[in-house]
Write a protein that holds these residues in place. Sequence first.
Motif, PDB file in Angstrom:
ATOM      1  N   LYS A 126       0.831  -1.199   0.000  1.00 18.09           N
ATOM      2  CA  LYS A 126       0.000   0.000   0.000  1.00 18.09           C
ATOM      3  C   LYS A 126       0.872   1.258   0.000  1.00 18.09           C
ATOM      4  N   GLU A 145      -2.103  -7.793 -14.747  1.00 18.23           N
ATOM      5  CA  GLU A 145      -2.143  -6.673 -15.683  1.00 18.23           C
ATOM      6  C   GLU A 145      -0.726  -6.239 -16.060  1.00 18.23           C
ATOM      7  N   MET A 163      -3.973   7.108  -2.178  1.00 16.31           N
ATOM      8  CA  MET A 163      -4.437   5.983  -1.353  1.00 16.31           C
ATOM      9  C   MET A 163      -5.391   6.522  -0.301  1.00 16.31           C
ATOM     10  N   ASP A 165       2.300   7.259  -6.567  1.00 13.46           N
ATOM     11  CA  ASP A 165       1.410   8.390  -6.862  1.00 13.46           C
ATOM     12  C   ASP A 165       2.091   9.730  -6.585  1.00 13.46           C
ATOM     13  N   ASN A 188      -6.385  -8.550 -19.008  1.00 14.53           N
ATOM     14  CA  ASN A 188      -7.087  -9.295 -17.958  1.00 14.53           C
ATOM     15  C   ASN A 188      -7.676 -10.547 -18.586  1.00 14.53           C
ATOM     16  N   ARG A 206      -9.050  -0.778  -9.086  1.00 18.52           N
ATOM     17  CA  ARG A 206      -8.639   0.023 -10.252  1.00 18.52           C
ATOM     18  C   ARG A 206      -8.765   1.518  -9.989  1.00 18.52           C
ATOM     19  N   ARG A 207      -9.178   1.872  -8.802  1.00 13.78           N
ATOM     20  CA  ARG A 207      -9.246   3.248  -8.325  1.00 13.78           C
ATOM     21  C   ARG A 207     -10.238   4.085  -9.134  1.00 13.78           C
ATOM     22  N   GLN A 219       2.532   1.680  -3.330  1.00 13.62           N
ATOM     23  CA  GLN A 219       1.590   2.192  -4.327  1.00 13.62           C
ATOM     24  C   GLN A 219       1.390   3.698  -4.137  1.00 13.62           C
ATOM     25  N   LEU A 220       1.237   4.109  -2.894  1.00  9.18           N
ATOM     26  CA  LEU A 220       1.043   5.522  -2.597  1.00  9.18           C
ATOM     27  C   LEU A 220       2.270   6.332  -3.016  1.00  9.18           C
TER      28      LEU A 220
END
Lengths: 772, 287
Positions: free
Chosen positions: A117, A278, B1, A124, A696, B41-42, A120-121
């Motif tokens: 998590k 993916e 997030m 961003d 997918n 997938r946000r 991933q953040l």
Amino acid sequence: MNYQTVGHGLVKIDVMEKVTGTAPYVDDLVMPGMLIGKVLRSPYPHAAIKRIKIEKAQALNGVKAVITNQDTPRVKWNSAGFPPSQGAILVEDQYILTDRARFVGDGVAAVAAVDEKTAQLALDLIEIEYEKLPHVLGQDKAMEPEAPIIHEGVEKNIVGHLPIVIGDVEQGFKEADFIFIDKYTCQRVNQVSIEPCGAVVALYDANGRLNLWTSTQMPHLVRRIVARAMDMPVGKVRLIKPHVGGGFGSRLGAVNEPIAAMLSKATGKPVKLIYSREESFVGSESRHPIIMELKTGVKKDGTFTARQMTAYIDAGAYATHTPSFAGPVGGWFLAMYKSPNVKYDGYSIYTNTPPCGAFRGYGNPQVVWAVESQVDEIAERLGLDPREIRLRNHPCKGEVWAWSGWEIESCGLEEAIERGSQSIGWENRIRQGSNTKENSNQGQETVHKVGPETKKKGIGMAYMMHVSGARPMLHETGSAFIKMNEDGSVNVVYSSSDCGQGSSTALSQIAAEELGLPINMVHITQFADTDTAPFDIGSHASRQIYSGGNAVKVAAGIVKKQVLEHAATMLEVSASDLAIENGQIICLQDETKTKSVAEVAYNALYGTNGFEISGVASLEPPGNPPVYAAQFVEVEVDTETGIVKVIKVAAAHDVGTAINPVCVEGQIEGAVQQGLGYALTEEMVFDEMGRLQNPNLTDYKILTVKDMPEIDSIVVQAASQTGPFGAKSVGESGLVPTAAAVGNAIYDALGIRIKDLPITPEKVLGLLKAKS
Amino acid sequence: MFQLAYYEPQTLKEALQMDGVKKGTGKFLAGGTDLLVQIKRRKIEPQELINLKAIPELKGVQETGDGGIRIGAAVTVKGIMESSLILAGYPAMAQAAKELGTPQVRNRATIGGNIVNASPAADLVGPLLVYDAILLLTSESVQRRVKIEDFLLGPSQTALGKEEVLEAIELPALPAGTGAVYLKHGLRKTHEIALVGVSIALRSDGQGVIEDCRIALTAVAPKVIRAREAEDALKGCHLDDETLSRVAHIAEANCLPISDVRASADYRRQMVGVLTKRGLLSLGGSN
């Protein structure tokens, strides 16, 4: 030949671990202090990175490293797995992370953080200023003069041109009674192994060694590639391969090991980097789309006077395998039919799409799709049975095979065609000709009538040849080390990967047979470790049994000799009078003189002048005998919906001696599933901005269990002269002729010929409409 | 997030009083087979997930007493597929359920989710349209009944109010002699999102004259739609070849398909005709 172990359909040695879910894969590994890695990917098909700001990501609590192109070693490298060889043309055109994105999904930065998590953040929070550049999709468009250049200095984006000329095709075309000119194309498909491609844990340890636990098909060669990318000595890299959840070529080279290695080096912690489904669609290599232009000159009797192919191969954004891959593409083409005059040109072309690489068959599925579709047309025009034209023109035992330049050791094609024909009911097939076949299904099950005559049946066939290894194109060193324990069992230390295909079982059978031991006394490595396992170039080119089996058999022979010599000393007889049967030493002259292998091994280890009975073999295989296959397919086409239902596939494969016939059938059936998907439903679809539309398993359509037809796997065993116990190969060939056989069956049913894969319902309806 | 809070209310009342419902920051979770994918997938970022699966009102398939049935919104697709009431009275529903997704999805996904997600390709919605389903929408203060056709507004758009939950689906009793079918078209036999779906409910008199007909088209418009002109064209006719091909053409004209990665608009339109014809043929003898 009667063998004790070879030729028996023994249960796979890893079956209990697999079916109980306890077999460890990379993602199961957990290490103290382990971090999770993530990759930031370009959203643009072609863009220069003007600025990249990582401060915010670095400042996030739990983030341990953020890396970009500026952190990568200043060496360009090539991710493809090749031993340095004449046939390996390795253009080095990439960095571990790029400063110029060349496809949507190109890695531009990576992070390591305490959990997924946070990682991933952190992605961003990385700020990138891109300068969008013009992009190009499709290898034909990429070659046009006005196309944007993807790599500086590579004109028209042609990164490789490989020509082959034998004889004089122009003369050959003059001598021909007919000339056929066709263009065939095929789509990009993904291997879709059940364990997504791109799974690694890296630990750059305090001693400065890089340890990699990775899901790979080639431990030693990937070790070498990673060392190159990381600009460090090979010996400083240790690679360990746990169980692998399917390879199919996708793991034929480095995938994301260098990224994980950099993250671990930056943090001093183990870093796990696992691609999602993916990501694995764009972050690993898929099968090349190729545009194939064929020109074939043929005599009235069906013999070829000249054969020519020009192949335009979509490399994707980086060279990786492609310029080398163009070689086998030519090899498959020129070697499958005899012709005095042959010309081949293979062009490798950059496009702004994910790189293409190895996928089961390595160019042969594409070539056979084109050639065998055209040969079907030629047979029809000449009024020849499609089987006959193949039998008349294929290279046979005793002839020189143009792929290798070596004499063919054995040929089972005639038997394969005979048995395949019987299985599919070829004799009941009504020649389609150019007329519509109204009702060919007499004597068969009644067609389910929805409307009048909406469903048509047809039967088609196609043939192929394939390799049992990589020689002479590549140096093919393979090795096995066998040591005997004091209970008489042996450890076979072998580095190449069983990716699920069953090669570790078959190799164990070869060792057991040679040593005279029961199979449960053979323990083969499942986790290969390059620090301890001898060198081998990996699990590819269908080489595990012929080439790997050869190394195992030679090593077992050395061990056997030591067992017999030590037993001879113990029994006070001559070693030449002794044999091993089912774990027991037998004296041919005197039945009372006997010992178990366990007693001999114990005495060797713990007796006077103790030593461990052991043997190592490290060598290139003795040859590369080709295998043959003929596949026969029956289809039923719904002429209102265009849906092609495959009723049956009779897949007749000459594999040489089948070391484990059940595993051989498994290989054929699994490959047919991929071959049918290639023919009918699978396609990676990109939009005009180069974005993959279907990463997918809902929209990338691999066939399900409910879609599978009856498969009759026919195992033909024309034993080789040089392979272990006569073995050849089966790893790749099961999907090579499938698409062409399906296309030919559709032609038989409807009289329409589709020349671009996949054969979708819309294409079927389009051609049907055009025909009427 | 984002931070995601998870709640598991035991009653409908409790669920409807949740902060996330009041503020509109929460999402109801049933099967999660669409919702969790959208979160992953946000596409959406809810702050609360309110699991509805424990709520008794949302469970079970029962007879309503007036010949119809009531299906709790949290009944799974597998539950629909295997319900004896649905199999006996509303076979096109059971058929659509059987063809939805994969066994893993069918075990989790719910009928309520399939409706509220408002996908133009939702398998269960076509049969619900031809069976004239009524949706029971409940908020803390009000309960209302809405026809499914009025409920669906467009892709991912419904008439569900901010503080409402879909509690149940009511299927009215069918006139005797009604036959129904759901035909789904895809490349594979399973694990498909419909390229095209055609649902038909049909009733004819003793002489084979069509008295009533409903046709719903799936995956060929922004929402699952009724093909009313095709329905009207059928009434009073026999199912002869001329009628079949005329009605098939009208159905093709009734839809508004798009081209996407799955199929072209032209192909979808053509399949509407083929499936309509085949569906009608399969019901030809069911009067």
